[in-house]
Design an enzyme around this catalytic site. Sequence first.
Site, PDB file in Angstrom:
ATOM      1  N   THR B 185      36.731 -41.131  -6.204  1.00  0.00           N
ATOM      2  CA  THR B 185      36.825 -40.661  -5.266  1.00  0.00           C
ATOM      3  C   THR B 185      35.901 -41.999  -4.260  1.00  0.00           C
ATOM      4  OG1 THR B 185      35.167 -39.953  -5.508  1.00  0.00           O
ATOM      5  CG2 THR B 185      36.763 -38.490  -5.011  1.00  0.00           C
ATOM      6  N   GLU B 329      40.396 -35.479  -3.755  1.00  0.00           N
ATOM      7  CA  GLU B 329      40.470 -33.776  -3.992  1.00  0.00           C
ATOM      8  C   GLU B 329      42.040 -32.698  -4.101  1.00  0.00           C
ATOM      9  OE1 GLU B 329      38.181 -35.898  -2.729  1.00  0.00           O
ATOM     10  OE2 GLU B 329      36.413 -35.610  -3.524  1.00  0.00           O
ATOM     11  N   LYS B 437      24.282 -34.950  16.765  1.00  0.00           N
ATOM     12  CA  LYS B 437      23.980 -33.793  17.544  1.00  0.00           C
ATOM     13  C   LYS B 437      23.447 -34.128  18.526  1.00  0.00           C
ATOM     14  CE  LYS B 437      22.947 -29.024  15.667  1.00  0.00           C
ATOM     15  NZ  LYS B 437      22.974 -27.883  14.748  1.00  0.00           N
ATOM     16  N   TRP B 442      26.999 -30.604  19.378  1.00  0.00           N
ATOM     17  CA  TRP B 442      27.721 -31.318  18.630  1.00  0.00           C
ATOM     18  C   TRP B 442      28.553 -32.578  19.739  1.00  0.00           C
ATOM     19  CZ3 TRP B 442      26.370 -32.270  13.742  1.00  0.00           C
ATOM     20  CH2 TRP B 442      25.649 -31.581  13.208  1.00  0.00           C
TER      21      TRP B 442
END
Lengths: 540, 540
Positions: B185, B329, B437, B442
């Site tokens: 990755t 993954e 934030k 959020w």
Amino acid sequence: MLGLMQDWPLLISKIIDYGACQHGSREVVTRSLEGPVHRTDYAAIRARALRVAQRLQRDGIAPGDRVATLAWNTWRHLEAWYGITGAGAIYHTVNPRLFPEQIAWIINHAQDRMVLADASFVALLEALADKLGCVERYVVLTDGAHMPATRLRNAVSFEDWIGEVDGDFRWLDLDERSAAGLCYTSGTTGHPKGVLYSHRSNVLHSMAMAAPDALGLASRSAILPVVPMFHANSWSIAFSAPMTGAKLVLPGARLDGAAIFELIETEGVTCAAGVPTVWAMLLRYLDEARARPSSLQRLIVGGAAAPRSMIEQFERLGIEVFHAWGMTEMSPVGSIGSLKPALGALEGDARIDVKCKQGFAPFSVEMKITGEQGERLPWDGKSYGRLKVAGAAVARAYFRDATPILDDEGYFDTGDVATIDANGYVQITDRSKDMIKSGGEWISSIELENLAVGHPDVAEAAVIGIAHPKWGERPLLVVVPKPDCRPRPEAILAFMSGKIAHWWLPDAVSIVSELPHTATGKLNKVKLRELFREQRLPAA
Amino acid sequence: MLGLMQDWPLLISKIIDYGACQHGSREVVTRSLEGPVHRTDYAAIRARALRVAQRLQRDGIAPGDRVATLAWNTWRHLEAWYGITGAGAIYHTVNPRLFPEQIAWIINHAQDRMVLADASFVALLEALADKLGCVERYVVLTDGAHMPATRLRNAVSFEDWIGEVDGDFRWLDLDERSAAGLCYTSGTTGHPKGVLYSHRSNVLHSMAMAAPDALGLASRSAILPVVPMFHANSWSIAFSAPMTGAKLVLPGARLDGAAIFELIETEGVTCAAGVPTVWAMLLRYLDEARARPSSLQRLIVGGAAAPRSMIEQFERLGIEVFHAWGMTEMSPVGSIGSLKPALGALEGDARIDVKCKQGFAPFSVEMKITGEQGERLPWDGKSYGRLKVAGAAVARAYFRDATPILDDEGYFDTGDVATIDANGYVQITDRSKDMIKSGGEWISSIELENLAVGHPDVAEAAVIGIAHPKWGERPLLVVVPKPDCRPRPEAILAFMSGKIAHWWLPDAVSIVSELPHTATGKLNKVKLRELFREQRLPAA
């Protein structure tokens, strides 16, 4: 070196967990045995299957125990399968059409500790109960209101039985190779043999069956398994439907043309699967009612060879016929036929020629045809040999039977004789034991039968070999006429003549009012040979 | 009790054996790096892969050894994969777009014993060769005639290399959990991490991807993976195509709109898969050339979120967009979106709303979203939390890295923040580290970016959080204008206003000529934050 991926076992519980999670509100519709159409969904099926598993455990059923089901395709039967396997036990589907002595033999051989049966089979079980010492409890797949009075041991209705638990249960963590299902083959000779499916084999077989060239199941599909769940896992459909989110339409006990047509229309069925007998009934109904199915796109025909005329009629209605072949030992699908692109441009008779073959092997099935010495024969569409198979969902042994059944390369001998063409399409020529050997050459009884039923006056046909002093064996054709028809033997032979090699033409034709069948509806040639044991051929 | 089914391991060799046996003449078409379009088929791919395996063994490559590939999508790259895995070794796909130091780091970390590379990457490798002590031999994926002069150790052309063996080889019998592939990755921070796929995980992932609601691959399909094989198994296509008999169309190194369009048209491509950047190039080309693809039915868009306007444009052309999400993954597909029947009747904007989500998990993938304490959040389309996954093709650890990466329930934390709606559709809100934030609430940077690129003058947009004395963080919008456009910040904010909660509106807009990207083409927000470290917001 091993990979570093998660250990995610291929368990049947993963299928219903997925169905409930991703397609929870997708419907499961049943024509119930009590009468009304019943509606539920995958989320509810799972919730109730958890109760089944919990109740089984409370009744002392342990991993590896066998629990028989004797039931039509209904939502309760489905819940039973997921509950039984989720508790680590093994669903043993018993075919209620078997002769009662066979049912008793099978239940005893499997040592079933419990039997779950439709109410309509209670009388059958009561007649056998004395012989079924291994069975500790009978659960009738109905509710308290419809529960028949019965003297079966510890009998209880399914609804009362699962009503006593709350469903607070976790599926067992199992080795994916654990046994999950058991189904006995109904041979025409000898005792039935049990095929013991694993969680892994059922999951892999169902994944392969969902693919576009097989069942082609998407969340927008609606599939009708007319094939019973007691016929080798209903060809995967009880698993592949929740695995893909396809709507599942279950016919209960009514398999006649009118009932099947009604379900197709009211439920928008896109794919239906069953044996030729069922589709012949549907065609007859469509003809009489001058009706045609509006939503049906794909028809899976298996269990026996589909007559050419049947394939033609459905294709003329715009329904693509997928001719399939398989056997209990293969979970059961071994081949299924969409048209490969090399053939996709075919039309008319050439297209039907391919559709009359039994399709090609899906991924996870390997095939070979072998000659007399076990040597591999070419895939040329002409060479025929014993069809042998290997794969992720093929049996390697029978239950409680030490007889080896695989060859040196690990292939299982299907007992069928087949050709495979250059495109991989299988054509089942015959059961190896039904081939007729005339003058050292083989004659296929199935090809002769298929040809004979093309005669307008013939309802059913069977061909067997009769001893012949010169040729060893020669074919005898036995025919059941259609109602009010009286075909002459010479006319039938004239009809067949020119469509096959001359020396394949039967030496005699016998007209009878009915043919013997096995409990699963197949021609019983063993019985037929007995009936014609004294037969002499005209020229012999 | 274990079932009695055959032990048929899920090996990659089974895939190419099947493809060669059942779909042997199905074409694999490549726009070759040398120029001309090259044609082969699955039977020939398998025959040459057997030579690769045999040659690797002769060169001393043993089971578990890593063999790197640094290559575009071509038939030789495909043969290399099947040959490497058939010899029990591990294909390690190296992304040639990585920074050279990263490539060297990765090859050393993997301890690759051999590198197979396109001729165009020879110069890159020569520059690194001194650092690649583990590499014993370089094979250039070309023939003798096109072989560049090179000082790479033991360099040989692929054709000369496999020309020295006869292909008389048997695939190794392996444990299906054996490592088969390795892909690192490319994070924006820290060293890359290696994901070690197994034979089993690749086979199962590919079976799940073939299903109708995912890639929908049949033998009549023709699939174009524009997504490179070095991007997490080309989203399964190098495996799922031979597994289903789909024609495989490989674009080589030319991914521009004209080249891709030409391949689609000349090869009758029905399904194509790639990142939004590629499809934006294709749309631009279609617009300029006033062309429209005639055979394309299904477009898979993944790797990054597809802008709404892109989805709309393709759907207007009659091409169904399947928005997918996943990661290295996950092998890599985690979700992919056809419309479930409950949504099938949607049209216009409501349909596009669903298509803008990233689809739902296929069978074999399990998901949850969790809150700050790890608690599961509801699937209501509003609650957003960390997206965590489990499944048959999800990593449980990284290669040569002891760090545990699964939670108590065995789930892998994707690092993405998402909502999941009642129908199971995932919407990636942000990478968890990119969420802003503000006042304890959020704000999704991705939602703001998607909105901003809807402005007619905006080519690309990025949103990052900037420290704010009152609110903690507030969003800064950074914009790259389209050529010859000079959007005013106030106009962009006015465009966005009313389409989101008022307090989500960025506090400032910065117009720049370009944005930093990672080697795989993703926005590099770490770099962007560095660039704007000193930024102060107007109201602060």
